[in-house]
Design an enzyme around this catalytic site. Structure first.
Site, mmCIF file in Angstrom:
data_model
loop_
_atom_site.group_PDB
_atom_site.id
_atom_site.type_symbol
_atom_site.label_atom_id
_atom_site.label_comp_id
_atom_site.label_asym_id
_atom_site.label_seq_id
_atom_site.Cartn_x
_atom_site.Cartn_y
_atom_site.Cartn_z
ATOM 1 N N ARG A 179 107.260 -78.053 -58.131
ATOM 2 C CA ARG A 179 108.598 -77.648 -57.660
ATOM 3 C C ARG A 179 108.630 -76.195 -57.176
ATOM 4 O O ARG A 179 109.588 -75.469 -57.397
ATOM 5 C CB ARG A 179 109.651 -77.882 -58.756
ATOM 6 C CG ARG A 179 109.740 -79.324 -59.229
ATOM 7 C CD ARG A 179 110.125 -80.276 -58.090
ATOM 8 N NE ARG A 179 110.111 -81.660 -58.560
ATOM 9 C CZ ARG A 179 109.083 -82.499 -58.414
ATOM 10 N NH1 ARG A 179 107.971 -82.105 -57.802
ATOM 11 N NH2 ARG A 179 109.154 -83.738 -58.860
ATOM 12 N N SER A 231 117.193 -85.081 -60.378
ATOM 13 C CA SER A 231 116.792 -84.497 -61.661
ATOM 14 C C SER A 231 117.344 -83.082 -61.768
ATOM 15 O O SER A 231 117.084 -82.243 -60.911
ATOM 16 C CB SER A 231 115.269 -84.460 -61.796
ATOM 17 O OG SER A 231 114.739 -85.768 -61.790
ATOM 18 N N GLU A 301 116.342 -77.417 -61.976
ATOM 19 C CA GLU A 301 115.702 -77.729 -60.711
ATOM 20 C C GLU A 301 116.691 -77.530 -59.574
ATOM 21 O O GLU A 301 116.336 -77.281 -58.439
ATOM 22 C CB GLU A 301 115.192 -79.179 -60.730
ATOM 23 C CG GLU A 301 114.299 -79.541 -59.595
ATOM 24 C CD GLU A 301 113.620 -80.894 -59.799
ATOM 25 O OE1 GLU A 301 113.779 -81.761 -58.926
ATOM 26 O OE2 GLU A 301 112.949 -81.079 -60.826
#
Length: 308
Positions: A179, A231, A301
């Protein structure tokens, strides 16, 4: 004009068509959370217009925020001051070559690139078929799912630097990890990405079967019926974020219209009528409660932008 920057709109019109400029545009229309106050200017440029917009913003001391497809953003209830730069359909061309190279504009949906690969008989991008983000956003965060991620297939990305320079960065230069890429920290804007699928030729029915399997798993396990940003938390090393949230007894925990999904505790959802403040408060409380219960500090995130 509602801003002090007299003439900014007129100068924008020298670059963009009227239809590419929206003033005081509610960001709730452009985020998958379906929340967010107005952007002073919401722009949908073509790729070849981005540098001129960035240079104009710099000259006029007007801030700009790249918002992509709005699928990984929480925009504050007071909105975005300055320019929200949305690389949409106008910057979303996708083309594929016979040798398995896919060239996709930053505004293309990642799922479009995956579909192009499928139609041409190339595997390797099945993981991306259900990811709701844009190609640009996917490069920025090295998006991934079901064991695949952008760094597995990307060859290079064309970016615009803060100094107005156009660069082509290799996979190594993008510094892709979980990420993460170098794009945000260096202030780059992704314009186009090239993916290489040579050697991944597969029968189309096998590619389709894999995509359908991933789709089935998403539908069974994720709260797709509610607005969310996917998410909510990054996966902590050695743990699963959703399980940590569940083990802290937070399934169904709510603040206003925001709720920890009971179907998948790794998702914060807009159950109905949530504000950005509700969602941010819920995320922060989940972080605190999980830290107290497990000692693990979850990292969002989701990217927080604008004024709350």
């Amino acid at each position: 004009m509602k801003r002090d920057h007299a003439g900014f709109y007129r100068k924008l019109r020298e670059i963009l068509a009227e239809s590419q400029i929206l003033e005081e545009e509610p960001m709730s229309r452009h985020t998958t959370f379906r929340v967010g106050g107005p952007a002073d200017y919401y722009l949908t440029p073509q790729i070849n217009q981005v540098r001129d917009i960035a240079e104009l913003c710099k000259a006029e001391r007007m801030s700009y925020t790249v918002v992509g497809n709005g699928s990984n953003l929480l925009v504050g209830d007071r909105g975005i001051r300055g320019v929200a730069l949305a690389m949409g359909k106008a910057a979303g061309a996708v083309r594929i070559t016979d040798d398995g190279m896919i060239f996709a504009g930053a505004g293309a949906l990642l799922s479009q690139a995956a579909q192009a690969a499928y139609q041409a008989g190339f595997g390797g991008m099945e993981f991306a078929a259900g990811i709701p983000g844009s190609v640009g956003g996917a490069v920025v965060m090295n998006a991934g799912a079901y064991g695949g991620e952008i760094r597995d297939v990307i060859v290079s990305a064309d970016v615009l630097t803060e100094a107005g320079e156009l660069l082509t960065l290799t996979r190594e230069e993008l510094d892709l990890s979980y990420r993460h890429s170098c794009v945000s920290e260096k202030g780059y804007i992704v314009l186009e990405a090239a993916f290489g699928l040579a050697g991944h030729e597969m029968p189309k029915e096998e590619i389709r079967a894999q995509m359908e399997e991933f789709k089935k798993r998403r539908q069974e396990k994720q709260p797709l019926e509610y607005p969310s940003a996917g998410s909510t938390f990054k996966r902590p090393e050695g743990y699963f974020a959703g399980k940590l949230v569940m083990d802290a007894g937070l399934a169904g925990f709510a603040v206003g219209g925001a709720q920890v999904s009971e179907k998948h505790c790794g998702f914060v959802i807009n159950k109905g009528g949530a504000t950005a403040a509700d969602i941010r408060s819920l995320i922060m409380q989940v972080q605190e409660k999980v830290k107290a219960q497990s000692g693990v500090m979850l990292e969002p995130e989701v990217r927080f932008v604008g004024e709350f």
